[in-house]
Design a protein around this motif. Structure first.
Motif, PDB file in Angstrom:
ATOM      1  N   LYS A 137       0.860  -1.322  -0.066  1.00 42.16           N
ATOM      2  CA  LYS A 137      -0.098   0.068  -0.071  1.00 42.16           C
ATOM      3  C   LYS A 137       0.905   1.094  -0.151  1.00 42.16           C
ATOM      4  CE  LYS A 137      -3.343  -2.474   2.827  1.00 42.16           C
ATOM      5  NZ  LYS A 137      -3.920  -2.533   3.982  1.00 42.16           N
ATOM      6  N   ARG A 138       0.304   2.357  -0.561  1.00 44.17           N
ATOM      7  CA  ARG A 138       0.923   3.501  -0.793  1.00 44.17           C
ATOM      8  C   ARG A 138       1.304   3.992   0.812  1.00 44.17           C
ATOM      9  NH1 ARG A 138      -0.401   7.345  -4.809  1.00 44.17           N
ATOM     10  NH2 ARG A 138       0.956   8.866  -3.473  1.00 44.17           N
ATOM     11  N   LEU A 139       2.613   4.714   1.048  1.00 44.72           N
ATOM     12  CA  LEU A 139       3.146   5.222   2.316  1.00 44.72           C
ATOM     13  C   LEU A 139       1.972   6.220   2.785  1.00 44.72           C
ATOM     14  CD1 LEU A 139       6.750   5.869   1.647  1.00 44.72           C
ATOM     15  CD2 LEU A 139       5.675   3.934   3.060  1.00 44.72           C
ATOM     16  N   LEU A 140       1.695   7.157   2.209  1.00 45.07           N
ATOM     17  CA  LEU A 140       0.742   8.013   2.449  1.00 45.07           C
ATOM     18  C   LEU A 140      -0.491   8.406   1.670  1.00 45.07           C
ATOM     19  CD1 LEU A 140       3.119  10.887   3.529  1.00 45.07           C
ATOM     20  CD2 LEU A 140       2.513   9.146   4.859  1.00 45.07           C
ATOM     21  N   PHE A 174      -0.300   7.546   7.316  1.00 38.22           N
ATOM     22  CA  PHE A 174       0.394   6.064   7.340  1.00 38.22           C
ATOM     23  C   PHE A 174      -0.331   4.898   7.979  1.00 38.22           C
ATOM     24  CE2 PHE A 174       3.803   3.260   8.992  1.00 38.22           C
ATOM     25  CZ  PHE A 174       4.075   2.727   7.747  1.00 38.22           C
ATOM     26  N   VAL A 175      -0.861   5.375   9.176  1.00 40.13           N
ATOM     27  CA  VAL A 175      -1.360   4.146   9.855  1.00 40.13           C
ATOM     28  C   VAL A 175      -2.703   4.062   9.216  1.00 40.13           C
ATOM     29  CG1 VAL A 175      -2.689   3.987  12.211  1.00 40.13           C
ATOM     30  CG2 VAL A 175      -0.427   4.829  12.052  1.00 40.13           C
ATOM     31  N   LYS A 176      -3.355   5.080   8.819  1.00 39.15           N
ATOM     32  CA  LYS A 176      -4.806   4.866   8.066  1.00 39.15           C
ATOM     33  C   LYS A 176      -4.608   4.070   6.794  1.00 39.15           C
ATOM     34  CE  LYS A 176      -7.258   8.477   7.562  1.00 39.15           C
ATOM     35  NZ  LYS A 176      -7.520   9.974   7.488  1.00 39.15           N
ATOM     36  N   ARG A 177      -3.470   3.842   6.055  1.00 37.78           N
ATOM     37  CA  ARG A 177      -3.139   3.204   4.997  1.00 37.78           C
ATOM     38  C   ARG A 177      -2.904   1.952   5.410  1.00 37.78           C
ATOM     39  NH1 ARG A 177      -3.806   7.980   3.708  1.00 37.78           N
ATOM     40  NH2 ARG A 177      -5.842   6.976   4.341  1.00 37.78           N
ATOM     41  N   ARG A 178      -2.356   1.561   6.466  1.00 38.16           N
ATOM     42  CA  ARG A 178      -2.150   0.216   7.082  1.00 38.16           C
ATOM     43  C   ARG A 178      -3.438  -0.392   7.489  1.00 38.16           C
ATOM     44  NH1 ARG A 178       1.485   2.746   5.260  1.00 38.16           N
ATOM     45  NH2 ARG A 178       0.750   1.441   3.558  1.00 38.16           N
ATOM     46  N   LEU A 179      -4.265   0.516   7.994  1.00 37.17           N
ATOM     47  CA  LEU A 179      -5.569  -0.095   8.259  1.00 37.17           C
ATOM     48  C   LEU A 179      -6.781  -0.338   7.249  1.00 37.17           C
ATOM     49  CD1 LEU A 179      -6.082   1.981  11.603  1.00 37.17           C
ATOM     50  CD2 LEU A 179      -5.430  -0.177  11.461  1.00 37.17           C
ATOM     51  N   GLY A 180      -5.841  -0.019   5.710  1.00 37.69           N
ATOM     52  CA  GLY A 180      -6.887  -0.267   4.750  1.00 37.69           C
ATOM     53  C   GLY A 180      -7.885   1.046   4.668  1.00 37.69           C
ATOM     54  N   MET A 181      -7.713   2.112   5.209  1.00 38.63           N
ATOM     55  CA  MET A 181      -8.799   3.027   4.998  1.00 38.63           C
ATOM     56  C   MET A 181      -8.386   3.927   3.899  1.00 38.63           C
ATOM     57  SD  MET A 181      -9.006   4.640   9.154  1.00 38.63           S
ATOM     58  CE  MET A 181     -10.403   5.289   8.926  1.00 38.63           C
ATOM     59  N   SER A 238      -8.277  10.439   3.230  1.00 34.24           N
ATOM     60  CA  SER A 238      -9.212  11.465   3.648  1.00 34.24           C
ATOM     61  C   SER A 238     -10.647  10.863   4.424  1.00 34.24           C
ATOM     62  CB  SER A 238      -9.892  12.439   2.513  1.00 34.24           C
ATOM     63  OG  SER A 238      -8.721  13.190   1.884  1.00 34.24           O
ATOM     64  N   ALA A 239     -10.473   9.482   4.570  1.00 31.51           N
ATOM     65  CA  ALA A 239     -11.658   9.044   5.393  1.00 31.51           C
ATOM     66  C   ALA A 239     -11.229   9.261   6.665  1.00 31.51           C
ATOM     67  CB  ALA A 239     -11.546   7.558   5.236  1.00 31.51           C
ATOM     68  N   MET A 240     -12.462   9.482   7.542  1.00 27.30           N
ATOM     69  CA  MET A 240     -12.260  10.040   9.035  1.00 27.30           C
ATOM     70  C   MET A 240     -11.790   8.778   9.942  1.00 27.30           C
ATOM     71  SD  MET A 240     -14.887  11.747  11.290  1.00 27.30           S
ATOM     72  CE  MET A 240     -14.497  11.976  13.042  1.00 27.30           C
ATOM     73  N   ALA A 241     -10.959   9.174  10.899  1.00 25.55           N
ATOM     74  CA  ALA A 241     -10.590   8.388  12.183  1.00 25.55           C
ATOM     75  C   ALA A 241     -10.560   9.059  13.123  1.00 25.55           C
ATOM     76  CB  ALA A 241      -9.321   7.626  11.727  1.00 25.55           C
ATOM     77  N   PHE A 242     -11.668   9.281  13.622  1.00 27.53           N
ATOM     78  CA  PHE A 242     -11.810  10.073  14.876  1.00 27.53           C
ATOM     79  C   PHE A 242     -10.775   9.892  15.841  1.00 27.53           C
ATOM     80  CE2 PHE A 242     -13.551  11.341  19.061  1.00 27.53           C
ATOM     81  CZ  PHE A 242     -13.961  12.837  18.882  1.00 27.53           C
ATOM     82  N   GLY A 243      -9.984  10.960  16.197  1.00 33.81           N
ATOM     83  CA  GLY A 243      -8.905  11.055  17.275  1.00 33.81           C
ATOM     84  C   GLY A 243      -7.534  10.727  16.393  1.00 33.81           C
ATOM     85  N   LEU A 244      -7.453   9.669  15.499  1.00 32.16           N
ATOM     86  CA  LEU A 244      -6.143   9.454  14.930  1.00 32.16           C
ATOM     87  C   LEU A 244      -5.981  10.650  13.886  1.00 32.16           C
ATOM     88  CD1 LEU A 244      -4.028   7.661  14.055  1.00 32.16           C
ATOM     89  CD2 LEU A 244      -5.309   6.418  12.495  1.00 32.16           C
ATOM     90  N   ASP A 245      -6.837  11.269  13.287  1.00 33.37           N
ATOM     91  CA  ASP A 245      -6.922  12.201  12.342  1.00 33.37           C
ATOM     92  C   ASP A 245      -6.641  13.876  13.158  1.00 33.37           C
ATOM     93  OD1 ASP A 245      -7.540  11.272  10.136  1.00 33.37           O
ATOM     94  OD2 ASP A 245      -9.664  11.361  10.201  1.00 33.37           O
ATOM     95  N   GLN A 246      -6.963  14.011  14.519  1.00 34.54           N
ATOM     96  CA  GLN A 246      -6.644  15.053  15.189  1.00 34.54           C
ATOM     97  C   GLN A 246      -5.297  14.954  16.041  1.00 34.54           C
ATOM     98  OE1 GLN A 246      -9.731  13.450  15.246  1.00 34.54           O
ATOM     99  NE2 GLN A 246     -10.732  14.545  13.774  1.00 34.54           N
TER     100      GLN A 246
END
Length: 161
Positions: A44-47, A93-100, A103-111
């Motif tokens: 998966k892409r890095l970012l 980076f974490v969101k890509r690893r989670l398959g998100m 620009s998908a929202m990950a409450f807390g992880l995004d902020q």
């Protein structure tokens, strides 16, 4: 302006600049992906495509300018912006690893990383106590949600959070 207000303003500016600058098509040539299309060992892409050199450049320049205006020094603005963008990139980076999706929202992880990391720097620079740092992260989280919806209604942001 109180020092905690200056800290929150700088973090807000650093994280908002990439979203706002995206509207200027004259800077489109700088919208090259920050990860240069590289993939991690998971394939998966890095970012992803939404983290761009244009966004980082906007964050650094606009936060630096804001920092000068509120008399905290240009270097403080540069460092806050760079650290905020590192936190934002870490989230991506974490969101890509989670398959998100980008620009998908990950409450807390995004902020949290994009606000906490520069606030840790300001904690040491300005001797902000940890209680204030925690309060500022919470304030950023809430403001991010409210401002995101406003920017979506103004057709500046692609998705509301």
């Amino acid at each position: 302006m109180l020092i905690s207000g200056k800290a929150l303003l700088l973090v807000l500016v650093a994280n908002s600049a990439p979203i706002l600058i995206r509207q200027l098509s004259v800077l489109a040539k700088f919208s090259y992906p920050l990860d240069c299309g590289l993939r991690f060992v998971d394939g998966k892409r890095l970012l992803g495509d939404t983290k761009t050199w244009r966004g980082v450049l906007a964050a650094v320049l606009i936060t630096m300018f804001c920092s000068v205006l509120i008399q905290t020094g240009w270097l403080t603005g540069v460092v806050v912006a760079v650290i905020a963008m590192l936190g934002d990139s870490l989230s991506s980076f974490v969101k890509r690893r989670l398959g998100m999706a980008p620009s998908a929202m990950a409450f807390g992880l995004d902020q949290i990383p994009e606000s906490l990391l520069p606030l840790i720097y300001l904690h040491y620079l300005w001797q902000l106590d940890w209680f204030k740092v925690g309060g500022l992260v919470l304030a950023f989280l809430l403001l991010e949600i409210v401002l995101s919806r406003i920017l979506f209604r103004l057709h500046i942001r692609n998705r509301p959070y």
